[in-house]
Design a protein around this motif. Structure first.
Motif, PDB file in Angstrom:
ATOM      1  N   GLN A 119       0.832  -1.199   0.000  1.00  0.00           N
ATOM      2  CA  GLN A 119       0.000   0.000   0.000  1.00  0.00           C
ATOM      3  C   GLN A 119       0.871   1.254   0.000  1.00  0.00           C
ATOM      4  O   GLN A 119       0.570   2.233  -0.685  1.00  0.00           O
ATOM      5  CB  GLN A 119      -0.943  -0.001   1.201  1.00  0.00           C
ATOM      6  N   LEU A 138       0.931   4.216  -2.796  1.00  0.00           N
ATOM      7  CA  LEU A 138       0.732   5.623  -2.421  1.00  0.00           C
ATOM      8  C   LEU A 138       1.929   6.489  -2.810  1.00  0.00           C
ATOM      9  O   LEU A 138       1.755   7.634  -3.246  1.00  0.00           O
ATOM     10  CB  LEU A 138       0.443   5.748  -0.927  1.00  0.00           C
ATOM     11  N   ASP A 139       3.146   5.958  -2.680  1.00  0.00           N
ATOM     12  CA  ASP A 139       4.340   6.704  -3.093  1.00  0.00           C
ATOM     13  C   ASP A 139       4.291   7.033  -4.586  1.00  0.00           C
ATOM     14  O   ASP A 139       4.599   8.151  -5.005  1.00  0.00           O
ATOM     15  CB  ASP A 139       5.619   5.936  -2.772  1.00  0.00           C
ATOM     16  N   HIS A 140       3.899   6.051  -5.402  1.00  0.00           N
ATOM     17  CA  HIS A 140       3.804   6.273  -6.852  1.00  0.00           C
ATOM     18  C   HIS A 140       2.653   7.215  -7.186  1.00  0.00           C
ATOM     19  O   HIS A 140       2.726   7.967  -8.167  1.00  0.00           O
ATOM     20  CB  HIS A 140       3.664   4.951  -7.610  1.00  0.00           C
ATOM     21  N   TYR A 141       1.603   7.186  -6.391  1.00  0.00           N
ATOM     22  CA  TYR A 141       0.474   8.091  -6.614  1.00  0.00           C
ATOM     23  C   TYR A 141       0.876   9.539  -6.302  1.00  0.00           C
ATOM     24  O   TYR A 141       0.520  10.463  -7.027  1.00  0.00           O
ATOM     25  CB  TYR A 141      -0.713   7.664  -5.743  1.00  0.00           C
ATOM     26  N   LYS A 142       1.644   9.713  -5.245  1.00  0.00           N
ATOM     27  CA  LYS A 142       2.057  11.058  -4.831  1.00  0.00           C
ATOM     28  C   LYS A 142       3.174  11.612  -5.706  1.00  0.00           C
ATOM     29  O   LYS A 142       3.239  12.815  -5.949  1.00  0.00           O
ATOM     30  CB  LYS A 142       2.513  11.043  -3.366  1.00  0.00           C
ATOM     31  N   LYS A 154       4.355  10.859  -9.189  1.00  0.00           N
ATOM     32  CA  LYS A 154       4.075  10.136 -10.433  1.00  0.00           C
ATOM     33  C   LYS A 154       5.249  10.242 -11.411  1.00  0.00           C
ATOM     34  O   LYS A 154       5.545  11.321 -11.919  1.00  0.00           O
ATOM     35  CB  LYS A 154       2.800  10.679 -11.061  1.00  0.00           C
ATOM     36  N   ASP A 211     -12.063   6.445 -14.596  1.00  0.00           N
ATOM     37  CA  ASP A 211     -10.633   6.761 -14.691  1.00  0.00           C
ATOM     38  C   ASP A 211     -10.273   6.972 -16.160  1.00  0.00           C
ATOM     39  O   ASP A 211     -10.810   6.289 -17.039  1.00  0.00           O
ATOM     40  CB  ASP A 211      -9.777   5.624 -14.136  1.00  0.00           C
ATOM     41  N   CYS A 248      -8.340   7.150  -9.745  1.00  0.00           N
ATOM     42  CA  CYS A 248      -7.985   6.670  -8.413  1.00  0.00           C
ATOM     43  C   CYS A 248      -6.480   6.485  -8.251  1.00  0.00           C
ATOM     44  O   CYS A 248      -5.721   6.501  -9.221  1.00  0.00           O
ATOM     45  CB  CYS A 248      -8.715   5.356  -8.125  1.00  0.00           C
ATOM     46  N   SER A 249      -6.085   6.290  -7.015  1.00  0.00           N
ATOM     47  CA  SER A 249      -4.659   6.110  -6.722  1.00  0.00           C
ATOM     48  C   SER A 249      -4.100   4.875  -7.420  1.00  0.00           C
ATOM     49  O   SER A 249      -2.948   4.876  -7.855  1.00  0.00           O
ATOM     50  CB  SER A 249      -4.426   6.028  -5.212  1.00  0.00           C
ATOM     51  N   GLN A 258      -3.448   5.685 -11.225  1.00  0.00           N
ATOM     52  CA  GLN A 258      -2.350   6.638 -11.415  1.00  0.00           C
ATOM     53  C   GLN A 258      -1.013   6.059 -10.966  1.00  0.00           C
ATOM     54  O   GLN A 258       0.008   6.271 -11.616  1.00  0.00           O
ATOM     55  CB  GLN A 258      -2.665   7.942 -10.691  1.00  0.00           C
ATOM     56  N   ALA A 259      -1.002   5.319  -9.879  1.00  0.00           N
ATOM     57  CA  ALA A 259       0.235   4.676  -9.423  1.00  0.00           C
ATOM     58  C   ALA A 259       0.696   3.632 -10.429  1.00  0.00           C
ATOM     59  O   ALA A 259       1.892   3.482 -10.682  1.00  0.00           O
ATOM     60  CB  ALA A 259       0.023   4.039  -8.053  1.00  0.00           C
TER      61      ALA A 259
END
Length: 153
Positions: A12, A16-20, A22, A44, A67-68, A71-72
């Motif tokens: 998880q 989240l790191d890849h979502y934040k 990109k 999406d 969604c995350s 995008q991630a």
């Protein structure tokens, strides 16, 4: 050895790191092909550009809304295919697609998928698989179009 909940938490965190942050986000020139894909299930969207150079994926850029997970996944895609020969990039795509369609039964190859293994848990949720695969299917279409255009030239 880490237990399943620790692994899930790590996965998880990777998503989240890849979502934040990109990787590859923002449409760039030059490019040979651009495609726009929409996940009709959730709305999406991704517009993805591919730039090939002598049989190598030299750039993948994208603009994504969603969604995350979607995008991630686009960020991970960028990390995994840029700089690779097209055949290797398609092999990575095949491995990611097999993981996503494996309903949680496929053991991911970390050497091939790197951060993509974080999506192993997503495979257990059919509604989210399309989110994770959205950018990958756009990459497949854009790269196929770029190769077709090069062959016609």
């Amino acid at each position: 050895m880490a237990d399943a909940s620790q692994v899930d938490a790590l996965y998880q965190e990777i998503i989240l790191d890849h979502y934040k942050q990109k990787h590859g986000s923002g449409l760039r020139d030059p490019f040979e092909s651009e495609v726009h894909h929409v996940n009709p299930t959730c709305g999406d969207e991704v517009t993805l550009r591919v730039h090939l150079d002598a049989g190598t994926v030299s750039d993948v850029s994208y603009d994504a809304v969603g969604c995350s997970i979607s995008q991630a996944s686009a960020s991970v895609l960028n990390d995994l295919v840029v700089g690779k020969p097209v055949d290797d990039a398609f092999a990575t795509l095949d491995a990611f697609q097999a993981l996503m369609q494996g309903k949680g039964e496929v053991e991911p190859d970390e050497d091939v998928l790197e951060d993509g293994i974080a999506f192993a848990g997503v495979a257990q949720f059919p509604a989210r698989v399309k989110c994770a695969l959205l950018s990958w299917m756009a990459f497949k279409d854009a790269t196929s179009q770029a190769l077709s255009t090069q062959e016609d030239a």
